[in-house]
Design an enzyme around this catalytic site. Structure first.
Site, short mmCIF file in Angstrom:
data_model
loop_
_atom_site.label_atom_id
_atom_site.label_comp_id
_atom_site.label_asym_id
_atom_site.label_seq_id
_atom_site.Cartn_x
_atom_site.Cartn_y
_atom_site.Cartn_z
NE ARG A 25 -0.53 1.99 3.48
CZ ARG A 25 0.63 2.64 3.61
NH1 ARG A 25 1.75 2.02 3.88
NH2 ARG A 25 0.68 3.95 3.44
N GLY A 26 0.24 2.41 -0.16
CA GLY A 26 1.00 3.66 -0.25
C GLY A 26 1.24 3.99 -1.72
CB ALA A 27 0.86 7.17 -3.58
NE ARG A 50 -6.38 0.88 -2.13
CZ ARG A 50 -5.61 1.38 -1.15
NH1 ARG A 50 -4.43 0.86 -0.91
NH2 ARG A 50 -6.03 2.37 -0.41
CD GLN A 67 -3.45 3.25 6.62
OE1 GLN A 67 -4.08 3.72 7.57
NE2 GLN A 67 -4.02 3.05 5.45
CG ASP A 100 -3.09 8.55 -1.52
OD1 ASP A 100 -2.51 7.46 -1.58
OD2 ASP A 100 -3.27 9.14 -0.44
CG ASN A 113 -2.55 12.15 2.14
OD1 ASN A 113 -1.92 11.31 1.52
ND2 ASN A 113 -2.33 12.37 3.43
CE LYS A 114 -5.40 6.07 3.89
NZ LYS A 114 -6.32 5.14 3.18
O1 MRU Z 1 -4.80 3.44 1.75
P1 MRU Z 1 -3.30 3.57 1.76
O2 MRU Z 1 -2.64 3.13 3.00
O3 MRU Z 1 -2.67 3.01 0.52
O4 MRU Z 1 -3.15 5.14 1.73
C1 MRU Z 1 -2.31 5.81 0.96
C2 MRU Z 1 -1.35 6.46 1.80
O5 MRU Z 1 -0.37 5.85 2.11
C3 MRU Z 1 -1.59 7.79 2.32
O6 MRU Z 1 -2.70 8.43 1.92
C4 MRU Z 1 -0.32 8.58 2.25
O7 MRU Z 1 -0.40 9.64 3.12
C5 MRU Z 1 -0.01 9.09 0.87
S1 MRU Z 1 0.73 7.95 -0.14
C6 MRU Z 1 2.29 7.84 0.39
#
Ligand code: MRU
Length: 348
Positions: A51-53, A91, A190, A231, A241-242
């Site tokens: 996970r994570g962009a 995603r 996270q 993201d 973003n999250k």
């Molecule tokens: O749903 P996730 O854990 O894949 O979320 C994405 C993220 O990791 C966050 O939104 C993050 O702050 C930005 S992407 C590095």
């Protein structure tokens, strides 16, 4: 980044096999998983093992390359289009996924070897971009700064270094005395699980705070700067973003605290004019209603947190309007915001 003294990337590819750090087990167990085909790699993205962009982007590129290889081995080119739409449906919000799939798909139309080379190049570039984000972001961090961050935009969320945490690691490595407040980031935690683990591994002084504590800490003069990841960033600087980022940015603006986004240019989507065009992922209710973690014997358990009989709404991201963002730290420098909230001026 180092885990137990050994250097790891979050995701990588050897031959036709994709390897990745299993993020759903962290911080309780450190496990490397492998995926031999694009279907399995899609499963890893969908279930948030990766996970994570940036990490999603790199692994999606690897999945696309695996599809070209599988298509050639099985002499069935229908696999390619099917794989592309399957990867793209894993995603919806992180721009890096679509960026990587498009690039690897275009390269793969020449040959599977080109697809593989492109995917490996995207992963290398992600790591290098994040290293540079660390350098530019470090210039915003003064000795003694207390930094708040949301979710995990550290090295686990990218191929290496991270976006929001890359400046933190750089500042720490230079001997600046910094302290990080990691928002726990419900519902998947996270921040409490991944950011806290990374910071601990790197020896950065930090503490976890409840998601609803940020505004209070800011009002008490305990936060000098807030840095989060992204993201997807629209052409006008509105940033997805999250979930929970938007309200932190509102609090930071009201209390005069600089609020920065850190992201590589691969996270920008110029086809989205504003944040209204960014698709927001909605996830299942169980993430809100239940929590998972190990019992005293180390066995993973799922327990219900919420009142039985109630459902839950679970939007995974929100959009912070550009006007609330002090600047975006990229691999090319810091994009500053003008007073009307439009991103424009490049520094660095
Ligand atoms: O749903 P996730 O854990 O894949 O979320 C994405 C993220 O990791 C966050 O939104 C993050 O702050 C930005 S992407 C590095």
């Amino acid at each position: 980044m180092k885990v137990g003294g050994k250097h790891y990337r979050t995701v990588w590819m050897e031959g036709h096999t994709v390897y990745f750090i299993e993020q759903n087990l962290l911080p309780f167990e450190f496990l490397i998983r492998m995926s031999a085909g694009y279907g399995q790699t899609c499963h890893a993205i969908r279930t948030m093992q990766v996970r994570g962009a940036g990490a999603i982007g790199a692994v999606a590129g690897f999945a696309m390359a695996q599809a070209f290889i599988e298509a050639e081995e099985r002499r069935d080119h229908s696999i390619i289009e099917k794989a592309k739409s399957e990867i793209e449906s894993t995603r919806p919000t992180a721009r890096n996924l679509f960026y990587a799939v498009e690039k690897v798909y275009t390269a793969g139309c020449t040959s599977p070897a080109m697809a593989l080379a492109e995917a490996l190049g995207i992963a290398d570039k992600d790591a290098e971009d994040c290293r540079k984000i660390g350098e530019y972001g470090n210039s915003l961090i003064k000795d003694g700064f207390r930094i708040e961050t949301h979710c995990n935009a550290g090295w686990l969320a990218f191929v290496d270094y991270g976006s929001a945490l890359s400046p933190v690691y750089k500042a720490h490595s230079e001997g600046k005395h910094i302290f990080v407040y990691a928002d726990e980031t419900r519902p998947r935690s996270q921040g409490a699980r991944l950011t806290a683990w990374e910071l601990h591994e790197e020896g950065v002084p930090h503490t976890i705070i409840p998601d609803n504590a940020g505004a209070w800490l800011m009002s008490q003069g305990k936060v000098d700067i807030m840095i989060t990841g992204a993201d997807r960033i629209a052409a006008n600087g509105d940033t997805a973003n999250k979930i929970g980022t938007f309200e932190k940015a509102l609090a930071a603006k009201a209390l005069g605290i600089p609020f920065y986004i850190a992201a590589p240019l691969s996270t920008f989507d110029l086809d989205c004019n504003t944040g209204k065009d960014i698709p927001i992922e909605e996830r299942g209710p169980d993430e809100v209603l239940y929590a998972e973690g190990p019992d005293e014997k180390g066995v993973m358990r799922k327990i219900r947190l919420a009142s039985p009989g109630s459902g839950a709404l679970n939007p995974a991201f929100d959009v912070t309007p550009a006007g609330l963002i002090s600047g975006i730290i990229t691999e090319k420098g810091v994009i500053g915001a003008t007073s009307d909230g439009v991103m424009g001026v490049m520094k660095g």
